[in-house]
Design an enzyme around this catalytic site. Structure first.
Site, PDB file in Angstrom:
ATOM      1  N   CYS A 153       0.873  -1.171   0.000  1.00  0.00           N
ATOM      2  CA  CYS A 153       0.000   0.000   0.000  1.00  0.00           C
ATOM      3  C   CYS A 153       0.915   1.227   0.000  1.00  0.00           C
ATOM      4  CB  CYS A 153      -0.947  -0.016   1.200  1.00  0.00           C
ATOM      5  SG  CYS A 153      -0.123   0.125   2.793  1.00  0.00           S
ATOM      6  N   HIS A 180      -2.587  10.183   4.437  1.00  0.00           N
ATOM      7  CA  HIS A 180      -3.143   8.894   4.015  1.00  0.00           C
ATOM      8  C   HIS A 180      -4.659   8.930   4.203  1.00  0.00           C
ATOM      9  CE1 HIS A 180      -3.913   4.556   3.953  1.00  0.00           C
ATOM     10  NE2 HIS A 180      -2.674   4.367   3.516  1.00  0.00           N
TER      11      HIS A 180
END
Length: 704
Positions: free
Chosen positions: A473, A626
């Site tokens: 990720c 994020h």
């Protein structure tokens, strides 16, 4: 880029798999060439052999057998390609793949034949669309039909050859399952092809008309590309459609429709009525002869003359052997790969001259074909022995002599002018000729590059065989392993990981925004033989990059990058963020779908999944924002970037928009951590807000 590498690797394997059936062509061509030549009445009369070789005589019968057996190979190339390609592409149990492909090929064509009959027979089909293969009336698919079967059976074989079935059916498991699944699959493929192939065939015919209508320029382009693909091993994939399908032309010979340049030539060779070979077909072959018999030996002489005098004897023996190989058999790898290795511009010139050779043979109506490579053996069989009236082979010699001197003087000039280190010119280098194996080895060594960090990561994850799945990720490697007890967290932290999170067989190794590069290098390393023994690679002394001393950091105030509610980092529902292994920071529960720059700075990291942004402020803070938890799994859905990597941004500039409600509806938390990745550069990182915040409000205080 990784996807491109995989596609390239598959194409290389496909190209190599073509080599087995192609390797049959020289012996088949030899039988057909000699047999047809010495049973041709015109040739026998021309050479005064009619009283020695005549119909009914023993010698004529033997030669006729040779001609017919050679033709049998060319007439059944599709089946041979089906078997050869499946053998080349199968990973193990290759004999089973070969048998299965033969069965599948017969079943596919039988299914097509049955549908042709049901439609009303050959007369009801478009003109020239059918052919008889092994006594089966089917569609005119040529080697494409065989390649489709070979690749398909190989894919099924590699997928199922170790399959385990229930006990009652266990006999049909493993390799016994492959002929079964192949038969069923290609029965359905045959039905599909009956409806689809005529459309494909129309497209191929149109492409063939375009290629044939391209004239001399098209021939030159063909020659350039064919040579340019040799270093990659993809030239077989390129020229095969020209040689074996309607892309290379279609002709009617003795009442039979023949497609493909090589098929046309050999059908004309076997025919007693051929007066002159079709140049529209041989244009894809005859250009090799001046190149291989004359041009490359000229290059070899130039390299010999440019070698140091004390090494010429050693160099001369090697280059003479390579030149003779090129001249006799048309195998050019030893010469071509030698100057490709040390002087790529020479190879570029070689490709241009190769194209010119094809074009000149086309212009001069040279009708010499070949089985595999354009050496003296093929020139003698398919040019000289057939007579100049049918082939105009004399132009090969005339242009070839000119090519010998052109290659010699041009290569000698470039080698000396640019000081290329061809054999014998380097003081310390071993005098040798290079091959494809050397190029492959060089590519592998460059790819692995002694990647100590990747080796350390692989060791930490328990080795290559322990990995089930590898992904990443924005900040961490996400790995599924077979046995989590083999994971060594201390080794992973030595590799530069900030932390390791274990959830059963799911492992998350936290590296920060540079994780995408780490993942790519690890995948590249895993493709090398060295990855089978990662312990053999020396471990790095310190995998983490050392801090570069520079200007002293100063206090920084980061503003809120979203409208929403400020949240301490410890309350974020994600262990990696909450434990601050990535760095200290805070989070925001967003009120809308916009993310803004928290300070003036430069965008340092963007992700394919668009759910995170990294930036470096003008004051030196490295900030990661994020959007959401585990939202990498959305693969970019609902997110849109409004900036580019390395773009200069100002406080309050819009960076990302996203569909807040859609992300929530998909089952993901939208909590947005704002992390200072270089936390160690600051004495403290503290949340400077509480409750609701608006874009531009003070949010994170960084104390230097």
């Amino acid at each position: 880029m990784k996807k491109e590498h995989k596609v390239f690797g598959v194409l290389q394997r496909v190209g190599r798999s073509f080599m087995l059936p192609l390797a049959l062509l020289p012996i088949a061509g030899l039988l057909l060439g000699i047999g047809s030549s010495f049973t041709n009445e015109t040739m026998l009369a021309a050479y005064g052999l009619s009283h020695v070789i005549y119909k009914g005589g023993a010698l004529y019968t033997i030669l006729d057998i040779m001609s017919k057996t050679g033709s049998a190979v060319f007439n059944n190339l599709p089946l041979l390609f089906a078997i050869g390609v499946s053998i080349g592409m199968a990973k193990k149990e290759k004999a089973v793949a070969a048998l299965s492909s033969a069965v599948a090929y017969l079943i596919m064509n039988t299914a097509i034949s049955t549908l042709i009959t049901a439609k009303g027979g050959v007369s009801a089909m478009p003109a020239n669309s059918t052919i008889s293969v092994l006594g089966i009336t089917t569609l005119q698919m040529g080697v494409f039909g065989g390649i489709i079967v070979g690749l398909g059976v190989a894919a099924l074989h590699n997928r199922f050859y170790e399959i385990q079935l229930p006990q009652v059916l266990s006999f049909f498991g493993g390799t016994h399952f492959i002929p079964i699944i192949s038969s069923v699959t290609f029965l359905l493929v045959g039905i599909l092809m009956f409806f689809v192939w005529p459309i494909i065939q129309t497209g191929i015919a149109a492409l063939g008309s375009l290629v044939l209508g391209s004239g001399y320029l098209g021939t030159w382009i063909y020659g350039v590309i064919e040579r340019a693909l040799i270093p990659f091993g993809l030239h077989h994939v390129f020229y095969l459609p020209f040689w074996q399908t309607a892309v290379g032309g279609t002709a009617t010979i003795d009442g039979n429709v023949v497609s493909g340049a090589q098929n046309i030539f050999f059908a004309e060779l076997a025919s007693k009525s051929t007066q002159q070979f079709s140049v529209s077909a041989t244009r894809f072959m005859s250009g090799k002869f001046p190149l291989m018999i004359f041009g490359l030996p000229g290059a070899a002489l130039a390299m010999y003359k440019c070698a140091r005098k004390d090494k010429r004897k050693e160099v001369g023996g090697l280059l003479l052997s390579a030149a003779l190989t090129s001249m006799l058999t048309g195998i050019t790898e030893p010469i071509e790969f030698t100057f490709l290795f040390v002087a790529t511009p020479l190879y570029a010139v070689h490709c241009v001259l190769a194209g010119a050779s094809y074009m000149l043979m086309h212009i001069l109506n040279v009708g010499v074909g070949m089985t595999f490579s354009g050496g003296l053996i093929d020139l003698t069989l398919f040019g000289i022995m057939q007579g100049n009236a049918k082939t105009h082979w004399i132009w090969v010699i005339i242009i070839g002599i000119a090519y010998f001197f052109l290659y010699y003087f041009l290569f000698r000039f470039m080698i000396r002018k640019f000081n290329y280190k061809t054999p014998g010119r380097d003081d310390d280098a071993e005098v040798k000729l290079y091959t494809r194996a050397d190029v492959d080895e060089k590519r592998k060594s460059q790819k692995s590059g002694g990647d100590a960090v990747s080796a350390l990561i692989l060791r930490g994850l328990g080795g290559k065989t322990n990995l089930v799945d590898l992904d990443s990720c924005a900040t961490r490697l996400r790995v599924t392993v077979s046995d989590s007890s083999k994971v060594d967290q201390s080794l992973l932290k030595q590799s530069g990981a900030s932390g390791v999170i274990c959830r059963g067989d799911g492992i998350q190794v936290v590296y920060g925004p540079q994780v995408s590069v780490i993942k790519s290098k690890l995948e590249d390393y895993m493709d090398t033989p060295e990855s089978d023994q990662p312990d053999a690679v020396a471990s790095p002394v310190a995998a983490k990059a050392e801090k570069v001393s520079g200007t002293k950091k100063k206090d920084v105030m980061l503003s809120a990058c979203m409208n929403g509610t400020a949240t301490p980092i410890e309350k974020v529902n994600d262990e990696a963020f909450a434990s601050c292994v990535l760095g200290k920071g805070a989070a925001i529960e967003p009120a809308d779908g916009c993310l803004y720059a928290p300070a003036d700075g430069t965008i340092s990291t963007l992700f394919d999944t668009k759910h995170a942004v990294g930036m470096t402020t003008d004051d030196g803070a490295e900030v990661l924002m994020h959007i959401g938890i585990d939202t990498v799994k959305l693969d970019g859905k609902y997110y849109e970037y409004h900036v580019r990597k390395d773009e200069k941004v100002h406080k309050g500039d819009l960076l990302v928009t996203f569909d807040l409600e859609a992300v929530k509806a998909a089952g993901y938390q939208t909590t947005t951590p704002v992390i200072v990745c270089n936390t160690d550069d600051y004495q403290s990182v503290q949340l400077a807000a509480s409750g609701n915040v608006k874009v531009g409000d003070d949010f994170l205080q960084l104390k230097a």
